[in-house]
Design a protein around this motif. Structure first.
Motif, PDB file in Angstrom:
ATOM      1  N   LEU B 140     -49.544  15.451 -25.638  1.00 25.87           N
ATOM      2  CA  LEU B 140     -48.268  16.165 -25.540  1.00 25.87           C
ATOM      3  C   LEU B 140     -48.467  17.682 -25.510  1.00 25.87           C
ATOM      4  O   LEU B 140     -49.341  18.205 -26.205  1.00 25.87           O
ATOM      5  N   THR B 141     -47.636  18.364 -24.752  1.00 24.07           N
ATOM      6  CA  THR B 141     -47.596  19.817 -24.850  1.00 24.07           C
ATOM      7  C   THR B 141     -46.642  20.142 -25.996  1.00 24.07           C
ATOM      8  O   THR B 141     -45.803  19.303 -26.364  1.00 24.07           O
ATOM      9  N   PRO B 142     -46.752  21.344 -26.561  1.00 26.37           N
ATOM     10  CA  PRO B 142     -45.809  21.688 -27.631  1.00 26.37           C
ATOM     11  C   PRO B 142     -44.353  21.490 -27.215  1.00 26.37           C
ATOM     12  O   PRO B 142     -43.536  20.989 -27.998  1.00 26.37           O
ATOM     13  N   ALA B 143     -44.039  21.832 -25.972  1.00 30.56           N
ATOM     14  CA  ALA B 143     -42.646  21.705 -25.527  1.00 30.56           C
ATOM     15  C   ALA B 143     -42.219  20.239 -25.500  1.00 30.56           C
ATOM     16  O   ALA B 143     -41.099  19.894 -25.913  1.00 30.56           O
ATOM     17  N   GLU B 144     -43.105  19.366 -25.034  1.00 28.18           N
ATOM     18  CA  GLU B 144     -42.775  17.930 -25.005  1.00 28.18           C
ATOM     19  C   GLU B 144     -42.581  17.392 -26.420  1.00 28.18           C
ATOM     20  O   GLU B 144     -41.688  16.592 -26.683  1.00 28.18           O
ATOM     21  N   LEU B 145     -43.453  17.865 -27.308  1.00 29.71           N
ATOM     22  CA  LEU B 145     -43.362  17.438 -28.701  1.00 29.71           C
ATOM     23  C   LEU B 145     -42.015  17.851 -29.301  1.00 29.71           C
ATOM     24  O   LEU B 145     -41.328  17.049 -29.947  1.00 29.71           O
TER      25      LEU B 145
END
Lengths: 168, 587
Positions: B140-145
């Motif tokens: 996951l990217t931070p934004a997805e998380l």
């Protein structure tokens, strides 16, 4: 002409102060002073003041802000009464008045013989045993006025035996 | 392989758990049994401590109220002969005390509490521990998380109820070379012990939650701000952090990624106001914990002036579960705006005090009666107090209210951090309001005038009402002051301090009026408004009350009816407590 001007010196000092700040070391230092002495003696305040470069008056302000810190030594036995909500609705008030009667001291005080300190805490966290007191490390729960009187009498007897033992 | 677990949270230890543990080890040695004895955290059933669980290959047996005397029989009957002692076992479905208490719960936060050994990182890893952080780092990217956490609907469990995903987003959007994540474990509400139990029983889940949060916002350093009054929690956290450092779960390039993250523990020094974000930050910086004006919010300017995200223990403990099971599974639980579960510390006049994690949307009646087993000693249910000193009382007549942030706020109380104190007919609401106000008045940092002086004045009014010196107009004066304190205080402490008074006036106004006008306490609780008398019909002349009376106010010959001299009686109630014939009456 100075190679290092006032600006640089100021920056250096600020940097030092910043590093000290980053540790936020004052409260841990006070906690360790209290762990060592049982309270925070005046000389410890001056020592810490020199160490971290914070005026003693400001340190005094921090000490008095937090209820954990004490400026006076503790008694030999610490009796803590829980004043949490669960204890309150289960009769902590009458428990407290008995403690005060039996020990002859109010909350926050130490008896003249230096044997007992009575403290109140917001919550000991064993609400299912309410009302609760702690004598040193031992918890006494589900107290009634009768059982408390017994516990205090027993504690006093133990102290008496101990002191006569010490005297011999 | 048979294994034994002893509940050694603070509640278990207070009930004598350590002695039981020692006795078990010795008894097993006597019988040459090589059975592992482990400690575990709070199982939530504090009313049944000391709890000992025998875990066999196919079955678990949970022994309640174990004493050192019972240990011998348990070892001899169950472990030597293989005959579990059914009478002492709590099991869902066998009609025992633990029955509905566990069955009606839905354990996300407490998923491991009481099941694993909190001092073993391997125990945690076995229960999917540290899988979530690896999923996050690898996929996951931070934004997805952040999107996942936003979608889950998780709201801050410390009491505020702000969306955790949003908070992470704000912190992640702040531009800075350095950011911090702080776990707020300064659980200061009297009567609340949820966070302590999680830290004692499952410290790794909180650490993993912090790791995930740190990745989301881009922090490489974290602090756990924990009360110094929780020595066991601190000990277990220190050990857990050490274990993580050894395994390189914390440190540089954690789990082989390019992420660095370390955690430090800061011990609070006993100030309730430090639960407030900005005060907490000042306290970590080594200053007096005095709140400041927001904005700037800590997510913009926090610790050492850097963006800082502060999450509560329970909030963080939810995070690994949400990642492992998916946000959809979390969002399915609860109500429209309050998702997931909430842990409550049940205490007060309830049969089963302890920790209960229930899905949002459960009603108060269900919690009190179905989970908590109802009111002690067959008394009548009067109200619940939620949210501690910032919260309020919800009367029994509103027992069908569902647990939901917004629904509870509408009543004037708040969800709070999870303290749920059950009150019965013997609780005086004026006295309870006074109790909380006394607390907030003590804990007010003194910065805002209305909080500092206003709470003091309100306390004085409540004191005179409970002493029988209340005046007409006192209730209105309380309401007026309460409004002013709420509107002129900087932080949550002052803004919510009047809530206990306002809600008790709202729902129990007649009780205040009774104190003021008729100088009577309907709950027979306020000593100054009570008169103790002895019923001559019931008195047997046993003399015990006369012996106990600290002021010698009780007179009478042995085997003759005793009388209380009202002039010297100080209303301490000791005679009432000791009388075995119910002859002493409170009027």
């Amino acid at each position: 002409m100075d190679i290092i001007g006032k600006k640089e010196i100021d920056h250096f000092k600020r940097d030092l102060i910043d590093k000290k700040k980053q540790d936020g070391s004052l409260i841990p230092l006070l906690q360790s002073a209290q762990d060592t002495y049982g309270y925070i003696p005046e000389r410890a305040i001056y020592y810490i003041s020199e160490l971290v470069g914070i005026p003693a008056a400001e340190i005094y302000g921090v000490i008095t802000f937090y209820s954990q810190f004490r400026l006076k030594p503790l008694g030999k036995n610490i009796i803590r009464i829980c004043e949490g909500t669960a204890c309150h609705v289960n009769g902590a008030k009458s428990i407290l008045s008995i403690l005060q009667n039996e020990l002859g001291i109010s909350v926050g005080e130490t008896s003249d013989d230096g044997l007992y300190t009575l403290q109140s805490v917001a919550c000991l966290g064993c609400c299912s045993l309410a009302p609760v007191i702690m004598i040193n490390d031992e918890t006494h729960g589900n107290l009634t006025t009768a059982s408390l009187t017994k516990i205090i009498k027993k504690q006093k007897r133990i102290e008496k035996i101990k002191s006569s033992y010490d005297a011999n | 392989m048979t294994q034994i677990r002893v509940g050694l949270g603070t509640c278990g230890i207070s009930a004598g758990g350590e002695a039981v543990y020692q006795e078990l080890v010795e008894e097993l040695k006597k019988h040459n049994l090589e059975i592992e004895v482990n400690e575990t955290g709070c199982m939530g059933m504090c009313y049944d401590e000391v709890l000992v669980e025998v875990v066999e290959d196919y079955d678990n047996y949970l022994y309640a109220k174990v004493t050192t005397d019972r240990v011998k029989s348990i070892v001899e009957e169950h472990l030597v002969k293989g005959l579990p002692i059914e009478d002492w076992i709590v099991k869902p479905g066998n009609g025992q005390a633990g029955d509905n208490f566990l069955k009606l719960q839905d354990r996300i936060v407490l998923r491991n509490c009481g099941h694993i050994n909190p001092t073993s990182i391997d125990d945690y890893i076995e229960k999917q521990g540290y899988e979530a952080i690896q999923t996050v780092l690898n996929t996951l990217t931070p934004a997805e998380l952040i999107d996942k956490i936003k979608n889950s609907g998780l709201r801050g469990r410390g009491g505020g109820g702000f969306s955790t995903g949003m908070k992470w987003q704000f912190a992640s959007q702040s531009e800075s070379d350095k950011k911090y994540i702080i776990c707020n474990a300064d659980e200061g509400d009297p009567g609340a012990f949820m966070d302590r139990s999680v830290l004692e029983g499952d410290p790794h889940s909180v650490i993993e939650g912090m790791m995930i949060g740190a990745y989301a916002i881009g922090a490489d350093e974290g602090y756990i701000y924990v009360r110094a009054e929780y020595p066991l929690a601190i000990k277990r956290l220190q050990l857990a952090i050490k274990q993580c450092n050894e395994k390189n779960f914390l440190g540089n390039n954690i789990f082989g990624s390019d992420q660095n993250f370390k955690i430090k523990i800061k011990q609070g020094a006993g100030a309730f106001v430090c639960g407030e974000e900005t005060a907490l930050i000042f306290s970590i910086e080594g200053k007096r914990g005095v709140p400041r004006v927001r904005p700037p919010f800590p997510t913009d300017r926090g610790l050492w002036g850097k963006p800082t995200c502060i999450n509560n223990v329970e909030t963080l403990a939810n995070i690994p579960w949400i990642i492992n099971r998916g946000w959809e599974a979390f969002a399915q639980k609860g109500t429209e705006k309050s998702k997931g579960t909430k842990v409550f510390a049940l205490a007060g006049k309830i049969v089963k005090s302890g920790l209960a994690e229930v899905p949002m949307g459960m009603t108060i009646n269900q919690i009190v009666f179905d989970v908590g087993g109802g009111i002690k000693d067959g008394k009548a249910f009067k109200a619940v107090q939620m949210g501690g000193p910032s919260g309020g009382c919800i009367p029994a007549s509103m027992g069908d209210l569902r647990i939901d942030y917004d629904e509870i706020t509408k009543t004037g109380a708040i969800m709070g951090s999870g303290g749920l104190i059950v009150l019965d007919e013997t609780t005086c609401m004026v006295d309870l309001a006074k109790f909380f106000l006394n607390f907030t008045q003590n804990e007010s940092c003194g910065k805002c005038t209305f909080c500092r002086i206003g709470t003091k004045k309100m306390l004085e009014i409540l004191e005179r009402i409970t002493m029988g010196d209340g005046k007409e107009g006192d209730i209105e004066l309380l309401e007026d002051l309460a409004g002013k304190i709420k509107s002129s205080s900087l932080c949550g402490l002052g803004q919510t301090a009047p809530n206990p008074v306002l809600t008790t006036i709202k729902y129990f106004r007649e009780e205040y009026e009774e104190h003021i006008r008729n100088k009577k306490c309907p709950a027979h609780n306020c000593p100054a408004l009570l008169t103790y008398t002895i019923d001559p019909e019931k008195c047997t002349g046993c003399t015990i009350c006369a012996k106990k009376c600290p002021t010698q106010a009780i007179t009478g010959e042995a085997k003759q009816v005793h009388v209380i001299n009202q002039d010297s009686c100080i209303n301490c109630g000791q005679c009432f407590d000791v009388c075995r014939f119910d002859a002493v009456e409170k009027v």
